[in-house]
Design a protein around this motif. Sequence first.
Motif, PDB file in Angstrom:
ATOM      1  N   ILE A  21     -62.099   7.862  -4.194  1.00 42.65           N
ATOM      2  CA  ILE A  21     -63.318   7.430  -3.516  1.00 42.65           C
ATOM      3  C   ILE A  21     -63.201   5.977  -3.073  1.00 42.65           C
ATOM      4  N   SER A  22     -63.863   5.659  -1.968  1.00 42.42           N
ATOM      5  CA  SER A  22     -63.756   4.324  -1.366  1.00 42.42           C
ATOM      6  C   SER A  22     -64.289   3.224  -2.281  1.00 42.42           C
ATOM      7  N   ARG A  23     -65.272   3.514  -3.082  1.00 46.45           N
ATOM      8  CA  ARG A  23     -65.849   2.494  -3.967  1.00 46.45           C
ATOM      9  C   ARG A  23     -64.805   1.930  -4.929  1.00 46.45           C
ATOM     10  N   THR A  24     -63.918   2.779  -5.438  1.00 47.16           N
ATOM     11  CA  THR A  24     -62.903   2.320  -6.382  1.00 47.16           C
ATOM     12  C   THR A  24     -61.933   1.348  -5.720  1.00 47.16           C
ATOM     13  N   PHE A  26     -62.567  -0.475  -3.084  1.00 42.71           N
ATOM     14  CA  PHE A  26     -63.335  -1.659  -2.731  1.00 42.71           C
ATOM     15  C   PHE A  26     -63.627  -2.551  -3.939  1.00 42.71           C
ATOM     16  N   GLN A  27     -63.901  -1.949  -5.088  1.00 42.99           N
ATOM     17  CA  GLN A  27     -64.251  -2.729  -6.280  1.00 42.99           C
ATOM     18  C   GLN A  27     -63.040  -3.294  -7.021  1.00 42.99           C
ATOM     19  N   THR A  47     -58.535   6.884   1.629  1.00 43.41           N
ATOM     20  CA  THR A  47     -59.587   7.252   0.692  1.00 43.41           C
ATOM     21  C   THR A  47     -60.484   8.300   1.322  1.00 43.41           C
ATOM     22  N   GLY A  50     -66.875   7.178   2.634  1.00 45.25           N
ATOM     23  CA  GLY A  50     -67.856   6.577   1.749  1.00 45.25           C
ATOM     24  C   GLY A  50     -68.441   5.332   2.374  1.00 45.25           C
ATOM     25  N   PRO A  51     -69.479   4.781   1.775  1.00 46.75           N
ATOM     26  CA  PRO A  51     -70.166   3.627   2.357  1.00 46.75           C
ATOM     27  C   PRO A  51     -69.327   2.351   2.406  1.00 46.75           C
ATOM     28  N   GLU A  52     -68.247   2.280   1.657  1.00 47.27           N
ATOM     29  CA  GLU A  52     -67.420   1.063   1.624  1.00 47.27           C
ATOM     30  C   GLU A  52     -66.353   1.024   2.716  1.00 47.27           C
TER      31      GLU A  52
END
Length: 170
Positions: A21-24, A26-27, A47, A50-52
């Motif tokens: 997932i894009s959040r991972t 990005f974070q 990825t 996702g919103p990121e």
Amino acid sequence: MGIYGSRRVGAQPTVVMSTTISRTVFQFYPALIKEFQARGYRVHVVTSPGPEVDALSRLADNVTLIPMQRDISIVDDVRALVRWTRFLRRISPQIVFAGTPKAGLLANVAARIAGVPRRIYFLQGLRLEGAEGARLRMLATMERLASWCSSVVIAVSPSLASEFRRLHLN
């Protein structure tokens, strides 16, 4: 599959970085993305949508979307593997760096098929923890396959590396 934010520069070597997932990405990966870029690599993030994604396209040189589900889905997983393999054959990266169990599996199997010379499985956790019976055996087999297809497995902690070895997943 979509590609966002292409900033191609000459014949730079390419590294593909991926999580499910894009959040991972990005974070947890911005510093690593910047480090690869500082070392002369073009960084291509793969990825799921996702919103990121927009923010990632400003950070990485390219972002490609390949839908990957966290859970086991034979049809979707085979579809994603085919997309991964085609993508890697097209861009011919020198390194694939994939974290999270599903991205680690799909990216490293496809990278091995595509002949990517360096395949890194960044072990951030074990999806099989808490599983039992047939599900445990299937998840363990998937971890072994991801490990076998990788050039190297890097665990985020000594305790995770120890558990990985204890379960004979390498």
